[in-house]
Design an enzyme around this catalytic site. Structure first.
Site, PDB file in Angstrom:
ATOM      1  N   ASN A  10       0.816  -1.230   0.000  1.00 33.93           N
ATOM      2  CA  ASN A  10       0.000   0.000   0.000  1.00 33.93           C
ATOM      3  C   ASN A  10       0.844   1.272   0.000  1.00 33.93           C
ATOM      4  OD1 ASN A  10       0.170  -1.061   2.959  1.00 33.93           O
ATOM      5  ND2 ASN A  10      -0.151   1.133   3.173  1.00 33.93           N
ATOM      6  N   ILE A  13       7.878   1.415  -2.090  1.00 35.19           N
ATOM      7  CA  ILE A  13       8.375   0.593  -3.203  1.00 35.19           C
ATOM      8  C   ILE A  13       7.361  -0.505  -3.550  1.00 35.19           C
ATOM      9  CG2 ILE A  13      10.360  -0.705  -4.074  1.00 35.19           C
ATOM     10  CD1 ILE A  13      11.924   0.442  -1.576  1.00 35.19           C
ATOM     11  N   GLY A  14       6.756  -1.082  -2.533  1.00 38.08           N
ATOM     12  CA  GLY A  14       5.773  -2.150  -2.772  1.00 38.08           C
ATOM     13  C   GLY A  14       4.601  -1.651  -3.601  1.00 38.08           C
ATOM     14  N   SER A 140      18.412  -4.800   2.717  1.00 39.74           N
ATOM     15  CA  SER A 140      18.810  -3.392   2.727  1.00 39.74           C
ATOM     16  C   SER A 140      20.303  -3.210   2.450  1.00 39.74           C
ATOM     17  CB  SER A 140      18.506  -2.790   4.098  1.00 39.74           C
ATOM     18  OG  SER A 140      19.088  -1.514   4.206  1.00 39.74           O
ATOM     19  N   TYR A 168      16.591  -3.854  13.159  1.00 44.35           N
ATOM     20  CA  TYR A 168      16.266  -3.872  11.723  1.00 44.35           C
ATOM     21  C   TYR A 168      17.388  -4.543  10.917  1.00 44.35           C
ATOM     22  CZ  TYR A 168      15.414  -1.787   7.066  1.00 44.35           C
ATOM     23  OH  TYR A 168      15.207  -1.578   5.718  1.00 44.35           O
TER      24      TYR A 168
HETATM   25  N1  LIG Z   1      13.150   3.293   1.853  1.00 49.71           N
HETATM   26  C1  LIG Z   1      14.417   2.956   1.988  1.00 49.71           C
HETATM   27  O1  LIG Z   1      15.327   3.813   1.912  1.00 49.71           O
HETATM   28  C2  LIG Z   1      14.808   1.526   2.194  1.00 49.71           C
HETATM   29  C3  LIG Z   1      16.174   1.227   2.359  1.00 49.71           C
HETATM   30  C4  LIG Z   1      16.547  -0.098   2.541  1.00 49.71           C
HETATM   31  C5  LIG Z   1      15.595  -1.099   2.543  1.00 49.71           C
HETATM   32  N2  LIG Z   1      14.279  -0.783   2.385  1.00 49.71           N
HETATM   33  C6  LIG Z   1      13.303  -1.897   2.398  1.00 49.71           C
HETATM   34  O2  LIG Z   1      12.428  -1.797   1.284  1.00 49.71           O
HETATM   35  C7  LIG Z   1      11.145  -2.336   1.631  1.00 49.71           C
HETATM   36  C8  LIG Z   1      10.059  -1.327   1.320  1.00 49.71           C
HETATM   37  O3  LIG Z   1      10.348  -0.127   2.021  1.00 49.71           O
HETATM   38  P1  LIG Z   1       9.577   1.243   1.766  1.00 49.71           P
HETATM   39  O4  LIG Z   1      10.564   2.332   1.894  1.00 49.71           O
HETATM   40  O5  LIG Z   1       8.766   1.137   0.542  1.00 49.71           O
HETATM   41  O6  LIG Z   1       8.674   1.270   3.096  1.00 49.71           O
HETATM   42  P2  LIG Z   1       7.268   1.899   3.458  1.00 49.71           P
HETATM   43  O7  LIG Z   1       6.782   2.848   2.419  1.00 49.71           O
HETATM   44  O8  LIG Z   1       7.407   2.376   4.871  1.00 49.71           O
HETATM   45  O9  LIG Z   1       6.343   0.616   3.406  1.00 49.71           O
HETATM   46  C9  LIG Z   1       6.417  -0.369   4.371  1.00 49.71           C
HETATM   47  C10 LIG Z   1       5.165  -1.222   4.208  1.00 49.71           C
HETATM   48  O10 LIG Z   1       5.212  -2.281   5.174  1.00 49.71           O
HETATM   49  C11 LIG Z   1       3.939  -2.342   5.782  1.00 49.71           C
HETATM   50  N3  LIG Z   1       3.968  -2.945   7.097  1.00 49.71           N
HETATM   51  C12 LIG Z   1       4.749  -2.624   8.152  1.00 49.71           C
HETATM   52  N4  LIG Z   1       4.415  -3.398   9.208  1.00 49.71           N
HETATM   53  C13 LIG Z   1       3.416  -4.216   8.793  1.00 49.71           C
HETATM   54  C14 LIG Z   1       2.648  -5.232   9.422  1.00 49.71           C
HETATM   55  N5  LIG Z   1       2.817  -5.576  10.713  1.00 49.71           N
HETATM   56  N6  LIG Z   1       1.701  -5.876   8.698  1.00 49.71           N
HETATM   57  C15 LIG Z   1       1.491  -5.538   7.407  1.00 49.71           C
HETATM   58  N7  LIG Z   1       2.182  -4.587   6.754  1.00 49.71           N
HETATM   59  C16 LIG Z   1       3.129  -3.931   7.452  1.00 49.71           C
HETATM   60  C17 LIG Z   1       3.481  -0.888   5.862  1.00 49.71           C
HETATM   61  O11 LIG Z   1       2.095  -0.838   6.111  1.00 49.71           O
HETATM   62  P3  LIG Z   1       1.382   0.464   6.770  1.00 49.71           P
HETATM   63  O12 LIG Z   1       1.132   1.431   5.650  1.00 49.71           O
HETATM   64  O13 LIG Z   1       0.141  -0.108   7.360  1.00 49.71           O
HETATM   65  O14 LIG Z   1       2.334   1.022   7.785  1.00 49.71           O
HETATM   66  C18 LIG Z   1       3.875  -0.425   4.475  1.00 49.71           C
HETATM   67  O15 LIG Z   1       2.907  -0.796   3.537  1.00 49.71           O
HETATM   68  C19 LIG Z   1      11.233  -2.700   3.118  1.00 49.71           C
HETATM   69  O16 LIG Z   1      11.538  -4.067   3.256  1.00 49.71           O
HETATM   70  C20 LIG Z   1      12.393  -1.860   3.619  1.00 49.71           C
HETATM   71  O17 LIG Z   1      13.029  -2.431   4.734  1.00 49.71           O
HETATM   72  C21 LIG Z   1      13.860   0.508   2.216  1.00 49.71           C
END
Ligand SMILES: NC(=O)c1ccc[n+]([C@@H]2O[C@H](COP(=O)([O-])OP(=O)(O)OC[C@H]3O[C@@H](n4cnc5c(N)ncnc54)[C@H](OP(=O)(O)O)[C@@H]3O)[C@@H](O)[C@H]2O)c1
Length: 280
Positions: A10, A13-14, A140, A168
């Site tokens: 939602n 990146i997802g 990550s 993390y």
């Molecule tokens: N952004 C970065 O710079 C970065 C860097 C390194 C790695 N990553 C990795 O890339 C991936 C995507 O990151 P992103 O930046 O796109 O993150 P994001 O926008 O914060 O999205 C995280 C998603 O995980 C969901 N989530 C968290 N806890 C949950 C739970 N208990 N049950 C169901 N859903 C849950 C969140 O849902 P809600 O909307 O309900 O909170 C949200 O949809 C992650 O694995 C992250 O660790 C990101």
């Protein structure tokens, strides 16, 4: 039609990967914990792609029962699955004390490691039926700052000490170890991992950050790539041929994981432990 599940689809990146795969004609199911955000994401993807091939299942990944229910509901409705993308992660720097889930597990570990394990196991029979079943586990690039990191089995539940960032990175290392083990355990499915770089975050998602942390995030965002760009790697690994390696970076180039991730004894120890925890 190919089918994929994207956890946490939602936002970030997802969400972008979901949109790209719908644009390619895939059926995408988002596994989300919040119904309002899930519905809104489906509505936007439908509006932006002109395709209704997106739906959601409610899944709180920090709750074993909810994970099991979501997987069962998905299989009952769809039966087939081609790609599982374990994308969701719990990482909030404003949380200073460990939070325990109803299963008695530290919440980040439950969400970031146990849930990907459990979803993979529950959905494996469906993935094995696909002619090209795949699992993508999302790690990550930050792990390169910890070249000597190893998994602290005595603190997986935050019982000795807790910090959201240390936890993390321990989780992301564990996910790489799990992925490497799954590659041997699941011969009929391809398992790969993505090393996500610094990607633009929606800071409004973290209202409890201190002003200093918000300023740090704003500074970091100057050196980050858009979520759409990173999502292209998920989309390529999910839908294209020719990626036979293990871990891929933001350029779709194969990279090495931390040395300790390749320790087979520790991988097996983790896999067995996750199996025991998932039986709670
Ligand atoms: N952004 C970065 O710079 C970065 C860097 C390194 C790695 N990553 C990795 O890339 C991936 C995507 O990151 P992103 O930046 O796109 O993150 P994001 O926008 O914060 O999205 C995280 C998603 O995980 C969901 N989530 C968290 N806890 C949950 C739970 N208990 N049950 C169901 N859903 C849950 C969140 O849902 P809600 O909307 O309900 O909170 C949200 O949809 C992650 O694995 C992250 O660790 C990101």
């Amino acid at each position: 039609m190919k089918r994929t599940i994207i956890t946490g689809g939602n936002s970030g990146i997802g969400y972008q990967a979901a949109k790209q795969l719908v644009q390619k004609g895939w059926q995408v199911t988002l596994f989300c914990r919040n119904e309002r955000r899930a519905k809104e994401a489906c509505r936007k993807i439908t509006e932006e792609t002109g395709s209704g091939q997106v739906d959601y299942k409610l899944a709180d990944l920090a709750d074993i029962r909810s994970v099991r229910q979501a997987a069962a509901a998905y299989l009952e409705q769809n039966r087939s699955l081609d790609v599982l993308i374990n994308n969701a992660a719990d990482f909030d720097l404003s949380v200073k004390k460990r939070v325990l889930t109803r299963d008695g597990l530290e919440k980040q570990f439950a969400t970031n490691v146990l849930a990907p394990y459990l979803l993979s196991e529950l959905l494996l029979p469906a993935l094995e039926e696909s002619s090209d079943g795949r699992i993508l586990n999302i790690s990550s690039k930050g792990l390169i700052m910890y070249p000597r990191i190893s998994l602290d089995f005595d603190n997986l539940n935050g019982e000795k000490s807790y910090s959201p960032s240390k936890t993390y990175y321990q989780n992301k290392l564990a996910l790489l170890m799990l992925s490497l083990y799954q590659r041997e355990q699941y011969p009929k499915v391809s398992v790969q991992a993505v090393r996500v770089t610094n990607v633009k975050l929606d800071i409004s998602r973290y209202p409890n950050l201190t002003p200093v942390m918000k300023a740090v995030y704003r500074l970091k965002s100057r050196f980050s790539i858009p979520a759409e760009k990173m999502a292209e790697v998920y989309t390529a690994l999910a839908s294209e041929a020719g990626f036979d390696g293990f871990l891929y970076d933001e350029h779709c180039k194969e990279v090495k994981a931390n040395r300790s991730a390749y320790n087979k004894t520790e991988q097996e120890r983790l896999y067995r432990l996750l199996g025991e925890l998932a039986r709670r």
